[in-house]
Design an enzyme around this catalytic site. Structure first.
Site, PDB file in Angstrom:
ATOM      1  N   SER A 170      37.899  -3.668   6.079  1.00  0.00           N
ATOM      2  CA  SER A 170      36.773  -2.766   6.311  1.00  0.00           C
ATOM      3  C   SER A 170      36.701  -1.706   5.221  1.00  0.00           C
ATOM      4  CB  SER A 170      36.937  -2.071   7.669  1.00  0.00           C
ATOM      5  OG  SER A 170      35.968  -1.058   7.843  1.00  0.00           O
ATOM      6  N   SER A 171      35.492  -1.162   5.033  1.00  0.00           N
ATOM      7  CA  SER A 171      35.313  -0.017   4.134  1.00  0.00           C
ATOM      8  C   SER A 171      35.273   1.308   4.874  1.00  0.00           C
ATOM      9  CB  SER A 171      34.010  -0.174   3.329  1.00  0.00           C
ATOM     10  OG  SER A 171      34.132  -1.208   2.387  1.00  0.00           O
ATOM     11  N   THR A 179      26.636   1.182  10.736  1.00  0.00           N
ATOM     12  CA  THR A 179      27.859   1.714  11.311  1.00  0.00           C
ATOM     13  C   THR A 179      27.521   3.128  11.759  1.00  0.00           C
ATOM     14  OG1 THR A 179      29.151   0.370   9.782  1.00  0.00           O
ATOM     15  CG2 THR A 179      30.275   2.257  10.705  1.00  0.00           C
ATOM     16  N   ARG A 196      40.114  -1.900  15.338  1.00  0.00           N
ATOM     17  CA  ARG A 196      39.268  -2.884  14.656  1.00  0.00           C
ATOM     18  C   ARG A 196      39.279  -4.196  15.455  1.00  0.00           C
ATOM     19  NH1 ARG A 196      35.178  -3.776  11.104  1.00  0.00           N
ATOM     20  NH2 ARG A 196      35.719  -4.873   9.187  1.00  0.00           N
ATOM     21  N   ASP A 253      32.620 -10.073   8.316  1.00  0.00           N
ATOM     22  CA  ASP A 253      33.389  -9.244   7.393  1.00  0.00           C
ATOM     23  C   ASP A 253      34.574  -9.995   6.785  1.00  0.00           C
ATOM     24  OD1 ASP A 253      31.940  -6.972   7.198  1.00  0.00           O
ATOM     25  OD2 ASP A 253      33.315  -5.681   8.292  1.00  0.00           O
ATOM     26  N   THR A 267      31.800   0.493  14.551  1.00  0.00           N
ATOM     27  CA  THR A 267      30.662  -0.319  14.127  1.00  0.00           C
ATOM     28  C   THR A 267      30.501  -1.580  14.965  1.00  0.00           C
ATOM     29  OG1 THR A 267      29.670  -1.405  12.201  1.00  0.00           O
ATOM     30  CG2 THR A 267      32.053  -1.586  12.434  1.00  0.00           C
ATOM     31  N   GLY A 282      27.654   2.895   6.041  1.00  0.00           N
ATOM     32  CA  GLY A 282      26.901   2.379   4.905  1.00  0.00           C
ATOM     33  C   GLY A 282      27.604   1.274   4.144  1.00  0.00           C
ATOM     34  N   GLY A 283      28.350   0.393   4.855  1.00  0.00           N
ATOM     35  CA  GLY A 283      28.968  -0.752   4.194  1.00  0.00           C
ATOM     36  C   GLY A 283      29.867  -0.350   3.049  1.00  0.00           C
ATOM     37  N   GLU A 311      31.320  -9.149  13.763  1.00  0.00           N
ATOM     38  CA  GLU A 311      32.359  -8.736  12.805  1.00  0.00           C
ATOM     39  C   GLU A 311      32.989  -9.893  12.047  1.00  0.00           C
ATOM     40  OE1 GLU A 311      33.064  -5.792  10.996  1.00  0.00           O
ATOM     41  OE2 GLU A 311      32.759  -5.095  13.044  1.00  0.00           O
TER      42      GLU A 311
END
Length: 563
Positions: A438-439, A367, A94, A409, A385, A459-460, A406
């Site tokens: 993050s999801s 993503t 990440r 986020d 992503t 998809g967030g 990013e």
């Protein structure tokens, strides 16, 4: 007659929900991604003797070429591994906030300036994809970096023919991509926008990939690529420094493991919120007879929605980068916590999110996710992503790739609504060197200690509920992977207190019952209309001793292949 007309309207305008295609089948291996060229590259790697990790790394680099909105070397993500020897690993690559970041730079006259955190160089976090892919290859792969990156270099140099499904993604953003000269040169060759049938060549990206093939991660983090990014950042008011790149690290750790209906769920720990939220929902739902209640019945939907509500509330209250905060995972995934939530769920009555705390974190939806299983029993799920489509919409100098946005986020101002009307919490506030929450939820499921499902989604904030519903569809409702992915979805994320649904998610009668319970239903998802992300999945068919693969038909270019 009225109901028949509505049904025919839905079939005509949303044909993907009428019937799921047959899944791809392979006796030895399976590859699924968001683009057919990336899928073919992964399959070719496996056929020439590479393992699932080799294929996954090759696909990651290829998607950076053929799916530039979302595939990337300028972003970051997660890789989940289940190896043939039974060991599991989670690679965290990440992005990180720059060390010189100053939160005040994102404010104007005391108010958040959302443009600065969503586009341009202040929006950019330190990219992790290159080191993440290379670390996975060095530690777990069998082929050389030159071998796995070669297909991506070739596609960037020689180009690939733009298909209607490609242009569908580009069209929406082409006007914005024209605003920077070096970006316009890529997407407006000869001063004309890319069109169907054109050959899309990216010579500058090919040069960058060639440097990486030659010198590995050093080229990106200590060499000319890092210098180009830092220089562009300095010229344009960004915060990136060479120290950000030389100090960047990939973390290899243990995944999060829980269980559901005698299946072992291997999933993503923080700074992904996905695994904790997924396991919390599964813990709550494990006590309900979802199968006998019926697929998308009012009763089963009631319990699933309430599990979503409470788990997302906990997600946004407690979770963040574990290097900076303590994530109370043991408490959130305890039997006592699941029972407490079940005790709070009232039969036939919707819950109320109003007084449950801070609001949900907003995440852009662009993503990409892909999955690989090889003949040796290695399984890989990757989600990475740029955050928003084409990230910060900037390319540093002649590097040829987009940088992420990013920083969006993170929590910019705790307790203040962002552009989506959503408020974020303290646990995810901006701090130098911190990774944003993050999801992304790459997930692998074992049945009797054998790989059963390999799942990923884009998809967030819907990523987690996509994975949840695919799991329930396969395990509780006995769907194959293609039907499980194609089945219409719904989503509840705590606040806003709305159940978002696809057009055919519920029958008119079920909708009426849900509204009687007190649920607010809305077709479409927030400000994204009928965009519901992209899911990729592989399923082991134990009876026929083969693998089944499926890519989400909601996203035009998804593709699965096996052999």
């Amino acid at each position: 007659m009225k109901k028949l007309i509505i049904w025919l309207f839905c079939i005509l305008y949303f044909p993907c929900f009428a019937a799921a295609p047959q899944p791809a089948s392979g006796a030895n291996a399976m590859v699924v991604s968001a683009h057919p060229l990336a899928t073919q590259v992964g399959l070719n790697i496996l056929k020439r003797g590479g393992n699932a990790i080799d294929a996954a790394v090759a696909m990651g680099y290829t998607l950076a070429v053929v799916d530039p909105c979302c595939g990337n070397i300028g972003g970051g993500g997660f890789m989940l591994l289940h190896l043939a020897n039974g060991k599991n690993y989670f690679l965290n690559f990440r992005e990180k906030a720059p060390l010189n970041i100053n939160v005040k730079d994102y404010f104007k006259d005391g108010k958040p300036d959302v443009k600065k955190i969503r586009s341009g160089y202040l929006a950019v976090g330190v990219p992790g994809t290159v080191m993440g892919l290379n670390t996975a290859l060095e530690r777990f792969g069998t082929l050389s970096l030159q071998q796995v990156i070669a297909p991506a270099i070739q596609l960037a140099q020689q180009g690939f023919v733009i298909q209607p499904k490609d242009i569908k993604v580009y069209d929406k953003f082409l006007p914005k991509l024209r605003q920077s000269a070096n970006v316009a040169k890529i997407f407006y060759p000869n001063s004309k926008a890319l069109a169907v049938g054109d050959k899309f060549k990216q010579p500058r990206l090919a040069q960058t990939l060639t440097l990486i093939a030659k010198d590995g991660s050093k080229a990106f983090y200590q060499g000319p690529i890092a210098k180009a990014i830092v220089q562009a950042s300095a010229r344009n008011g960004g915060a990136l420094s060479l120290k950000d790149f030389t100090d960047y690290t990939v973390e290899i750790g243990k995944p999060l493991i829980c269980s559901y209906q005698n299946n072992t769920i291997i999933t993503s720990p923080p700074p992904s919120s996905g695994g904790v939220t997924l396991c919390e929902m599964l813990n709550v739902l494990s006590a309900y007879p979802l199968k006998s209640l019926g697929f998308h019945s009012a009763a089963s939907t009631h319990y699933i929605v309430e599990a979503m509500r409470y788990a997302y509330a906990d997600r946004n209250r407690y979770l963040g980068d574990p290097d900076f905060i303590n994530n109370p995972i043991e408490k959130l995934l305890s039997k006592q916590h699941a029972q407490m939530i079940r005790n709070a769920i009232k039969p036939f009555k919707a819950g109320n999110s109003k007084n449950m705390g801070l609001q949900q974190t907003a995440e852009p939806l662009e993503t990409t996710s892909y999955a690989v299983v090889d003949s040796k029993g290695n399984a890989v799920s990757v989600t990475y992503t740029l955050n928003g489509a084409f990230g910060a919409k900037v390319i540093a100098g002649n590097t040829g790739f987009f940088l992420n946005n990013e920083m969006d986020d993170f929590t910019l101002q705790p307790g203040t609504a962002n552009m989506f009307g959503l408020v974020q919490g303290q646990a995810n506030r901006i701090q130098p060197g911190k990774r944003p929450l993050s999801s992304m939820t790459p997930t692998i499921v074992l049945k009797d200690n054998q790989v059963y499902l390999v799942l990923g989604a884009a998809g967030g904030s819907t990523i987690i509920t996509q994975i949840l519903q695919i799991l329930l569809n396969v395990i509780d409702y006995n769907m194959n992977i293609s039907t499980a992915i194609a089945a219409p979805r719904f989503h509840m994320q705590w606040l806003p207190d709305i159940v978002f649904m696809e057009p055919l998610a519920f029958s008119p009668d079920t909708q009426k019952l849900l509204r009687k319970m007190g649920y607010k239903l809305q077709t479409g998802f927030l400000f994204y209309g009928n965009y519901w992300g992209f899911s990729a999945g592989i399923q082991r068919d134990f009876q026929n001793k083969n693998y089944l693969g499926a890519a989400d038909i909601r996203y035009g270019n998804g593709n699965a292949k096996g052999f």
